[in-house]
Design an enzyme around this catalytic site. Structure first.
Site, PDB file in Angstrom:
ATOM      1  N   ARG A   1      54.616 -42.553 -36.172  1.00  0.00           N
ATOM      2  CA  ARG A   1      55.843 -43.103 -36.348  1.00  0.00           C
ATOM      3  C   ARG A   1      56.028 -44.512 -35.677  1.00  0.00           C
ATOM      4  NH1 ARG A   1      60.240 -39.191 -38.805  1.00  0.00           N
ATOM      5  NH2 ARG A   1      59.012 -38.164 -40.366  1.00  0.00           N
TER       6      ARG A   1
ATOM      7  N   ASP B   1      77.312 -40.991 -37.953  1.00  0.00           N
ATOM      8  CA  ASP B   1      75.766 -40.859 -37.470  1.00  0.00           C
ATOM      9  C   ASP B   1      75.285 -41.572 -36.396  1.00  0.00           C
ATOM     10  OD1 ASP B   1      73.504 -39.826 -39.543  1.00  0.00           O
ATOM     11  OD2 ASP B   1      72.869 -41.201 -38.235  1.00  0.00           O
TER      12      ASP B   1
END
Length: 270
Positions: free
Chosen positions: A37, A141
């Protein structure tokens, strides 16, 4: 382009940084995932290796790269009406109580699918006068990227595959032309939902008290002690008798508050 090598030493430093800053538990077997990633991002930035990237992330002028790193290392799989039995419990409880006002917190709201799902159901209950007109949903979040998307309230139609046709007509606007295949939340619904940045590993007292809290499918990222700390922190903002939801497959997390189990993943704060 050749794949960059992630050394044991740098991986250990990345693990420590993520755990200390956001509570993310990167187990040793996640090394390949971290490399896959972050590697393309490092090459896109024109940096030579993971050491240089970590130096960039940890610098005072990181240019938002730490936030980008968080986004790349956390998964945001979500869709409307995910785990529908939880929403059935919420509606059933509200129908029984008929409160004058309702505050709901989607504590790991990701792209906002969950928050808008909740808002649809509360709007329907308010229209039937099952609950009062004073209701709202807060989504929080740690990722600025997903919060920006949530505030926009525009989704691929596939993410709304479990939304009934009457709800689509009432709460959504279908895209046409260049926007074909996209669905936007109507302004009336969006006005009831707010979003904000929040790290669950830090104090959450500023969000206020809630009647219902959803903390679903985020505890899997934390180790045991951090899970308990996060749950205690979040439950501190839930009113006595309030409803608490985690992912149905996440099991019961040890916490200091007394919880009555309703169905898998659904609890009442005693």
């Amino acid at each position: 382009m050749a794949e960059l090598a992630l050394s044991d030493q740098v991986f250990t430093r990345i693990r420590g940084l993520m755990h200390e800053s956001i509570g993310l538990d990167l187990a040793p077997h996640k090394r390949t995932l971290v490399s896959a990633r972050l590697g393309p991002r490092i090459q896109r930035l024109g940096l030579s290796d993971f050491d240089d990237y970590l130096a960039r992330v940890c610098s005072d002028s990181d240019g938002g790269e730490f936030q980008m790193m968080v986004d790349l290392l956390t998964t945001h799989e979500t869709y409307f009406f995910r785990e529908p039995k939880h929403f059935d419990v919420m509606v059933s409880e509200l129908q029984a109580r008929r409160p004058s006002g309702v505050r709901v917190w989607s504590a790991a709201s990701s792209f906002g699918d969950e928050a808008y799902t909740i808002a649809m159901l509360l709007s329907e209950l308010a229209a039937k006068r099952t609950i009062g007109a004073e209701w709202s949903v807060l989504g929080t979040d740690i990722s600025d990227r997903v919060l920006h998307s949530a505030k926009e309230g525009i989704y691929p139609a596939e993410r709304l595959r479990h939304v009934t046709e009457p709800r689509l007509k009432r709460f959504c606007l279908q895209g046409h032309g260049e926007a074909e295949g996209l669905v936007a939340m109507r302004p009336e619904l969006k006005s009831r939902v707010s979003f904000g940045h929040l790290n669950l590993c830090h104090s959450v007292e500023g969000v206020g008290l809630f009647d219902i809290v959803f903390l679903r499918n985020v505890l899997i990222y934390f180790d045991g002690p951090t899970k308990s700390e996060v749950v205690d922190r979040v439950l501190g903002q839930l009113k006595p008798g309030g409803l608490f939801f985690i992912g149905s497959a996440e099991g019961r997390v040890p916490c200091s508050a007394s919880l009555q189990s309703l169905i898998p993943g659904a609890f009442r704060k005693v």
